[in-house]
Design a protein around this motif. Structure first.
Motif, mmCIF file in Angstrom:
data_model
loop_
_atom_site.group_PDB
_atom_site.id
_atom_site.type_symbol
_atom_site.label_atom_id
_atom_site.label_comp_id
_atom_site.label_asym_id
_atom_site.label_seq_id
_atom_site.Cartn_x
_atom_site.Cartn_y
_atom_site.Cartn_z
ATOM 1 N N LEU A 99 -4.842 43.553 30.603
ATOM 2 C CA LEU A 99 -5.742 43.610 31.754
ATOM 3 C C LEU A 99 -6.223 42.221 32.148
ATOM 4 C CD1 LEU A 99 -7.900 46.733 30.774
ATOM 5 C CD2 LEU A 99 -6.328 46.579 32.719
ATOM 6 N N SER B 36 -3.378 39.988 33.620
ATOM 7 C CA SER B 36 -2.996 40.406 34.975
ATOM 8 C C SER B 36 -4.082 40.144 36.009
ATOM 9 C CB SER B 36 -2.648 41.901 34.971
ATOM 10 O OG SER B 36 -3.796 42.678 34.659
ATOM 11 N N THR C 48 -6.774 41.884 36.400
ATOM 12 C CA THR C 48 -7.347 43.145 36.904
ATOM 13 C C THR C 48 -8.513 43.643 36.050
ATOM 14 O OG1 THR C 48 -5.728 44.437 35.620
ATOM 15 C CG2 THR C 48 -5.142 43.852 37.893
ATOM 16 N N ARG D 130 -11.996 44.560 34.615
ATOM 17 C CA ARG D 130 -13.310 44.790 35.198
ATOM 18 C C ARG D 130 -14.300 45.112 34.073
ATOM 19 N NH1 ARG D 130 -10.784 42.725 38.470
ATOM 20 N NH2 ARG D 130 -10.322 43.359 40.629
ATOM 21 N N HIS E 57 -13.845 48.419 32.353
ATOM 22 C CA HIS E 57 -12.730 48.464 31.394
ATOM 23 C C HIS E 57 -13.232 48.081 30.004
ATOM 24 C CE1 HIS E 57 -9.782 47.516 34.919
ATOM 25 N NE2 HIS E 57 -9.935 48.804 34.765
#
Length: 411
Positions: A102, A105, A107, A109, A112
């Motif tokens: 995660l 990449s 992405t 948050r 998460h």
């Protein structure tokens, strides 16, 4: 000859092959764990700029212990501990690699991290007491204190090395590398566990599950053992008020000392260095067994050090005080762990150590929320001092009344 004797005493638990495998695997994996701790704390602060939200992450990571420690203890007493540890380690490896993906990449948050921290807490609820209970199966009672001290030494060697490595990697490559290294490091533990060999024993009679009855039995046993009960209560106090370094130190570094990630990593390494020195000192003293002087002295020393941290804002002084804090903290927790295990019957060890883990880690959410909230509303240094004051008062009361505990009267 004297040097040889000291070395043999210091590393006496390593004469057991299974513990050597465990020791090596833990050394690799724990460096990765501390790298992830630093990386995750820094990532949360980058995403949210909030000490309170960092406290929530830490709280969720330990919250499952509040609700699952009791049934976990029953499972540990019922199933083979090695199998449970392998399963838990595999789950934690998957979680670390997921966070790495995660983050790499771009992405990732905040939510998460909240979910992954919660699942990690569930796995740790089984893994921590299972590993603690498993040590005596590898070394026996004679080398138990030495094994606990050596295990603590690698934990704190990793605490010294991991944050420093993480600080350098974060500054160069970002936080994702920390999570990747941690995920791969779990392979060392899993491989070591599979390589262990134990003597064949007669099949153990498996009683039917009785979660309610087994949990009650464990609690009643603790209540009838004053030394275990008092030690567990002291662990709870330190867990809530005296061990909030992962929440407070990064905020202290950013807001009070105005330093970067590398400086944060170095301070956490100072804490780890002190803990490592404390663990090695205990390993040398292991033949004497646990004493209330070390147990209570470690807790009181930690309390006074926290108060001292709260009334200064020098980077150099903070580094020295964190070395002392690490020394006192590991002395207290190692003495608590050894005392409880030596006082506990084998058939109840999983349940008792799960309750110990509950107080050691399960109450950490309250400590994290306490530290995060207080640091949010008042200055971080005062949060250190307040925690030290509360725990210091409790240890002072116990020290003044220690003669009332039968096992401590002659100490």
């Amino acid at each position: 000859m004297q040097v040889t004797s000291v070395i043999k005493t210091l590393f006496s638990a390593l004469r057991h092959r299974n513990f050597r495998l465990f020791f090596a695997g833990q050394l690799v994996s724990l460096i990765g764990t501390w790298m992830q701790n630093v990386g995750q704390a820094w990532l949360v602060l980058e995403l949210t700029q909030s000490s309170f939200k960092l406290g929530i992450v830490s709280a969720l990571q330990f919250a499952p212990m509040l609700f699952l420690s009791f049934p976990a203890g029953v499972l540990i007493d019922y199933f083979p501990k090695r199998r449970l540890i392998v399963t838990a380690q595999a789950v934690m490896m998957f979680l670390a690699l997921t966070l790495a993906l995660l983050d790499f990449s771009g992405t990732v948050r905040y939510w998460h991290i909240l979910i992954l921290a919660t699942v990690l807490g569930i796995a740790n609820t089984v893994d921590m007491p299972a590993r603690q209970s498993f040590i005596i199966e590898m070394v026996g009672k004679e080398d138990l204190m030495n094994a606990i001290a050596l295990n603590s030494s690698i934990f704190n060697a990793a605490r010294a090395a991991g944050p420093a490595i993480a600080g350098l990697l974060i500054g160069t490559f970002g936080t994702a590398v920390c999570f990747l290294v941690n995920g791969l490091s779990y392979l060392a533990v899993i491989l070591g566990l599979y390589m262990m060999k134990f003597e064949e024993s007669a099949p153990r009679h498996r009683r039917p599950y009785s979660f309610g009855g087994d949990i009650r039995e464990g609690l009643q046993y603790i209540r009838t053992k004053p030394v275990i009960l008092i030690t567990i209560l002291l662990v709870a106090v330190v867990g809530v008020f005296g061990a909030n370094f992962t929440v407070l130190v990064p905020v202290f570094v950013r807001q009070e000392l105005q330093r970067d990630a590398a400086a944060f990593g170095l301070l956490m390494s100072c804490f780890g260095l002190g803990a490592l020195l404390g663990a090695l000192s205990l390993a040398l003293l292991s033949r004497r067994g646990p004493t209330p002087a070390l147990l209570l002295g470690g807790g009181m020393g930690l309390s006074l050090t926290l108060i001292a941290i709260g009334f200064q804002n020098s980077y150099a002084v903070t580094a020295v005080l964190l070395v002392l804090a690490g020394w006192f903290l590991v002395t207290f927790f190692s003495m608590a762990n050894t005392t409880i295990q030596l006082e506990t019957e084998d058939r109840l060890r999983g349940r008792v150590m799960s309750i110990y883990t509950l107080t050691f880690g399960g109450l950490t959410p309250f400590g994290s929320l306490f530290a995060g909230a207080v640091a949010h509303w008042i200055k971080t240094p005062l949060t250190f001092a307040l925690g030290g004051l509360v725990s210091g008062i409790v240890f002072f009361v116990v020290i003044m009344n220690r003669r009332k505990v039968p096992a401590w009267r002659e100490e």
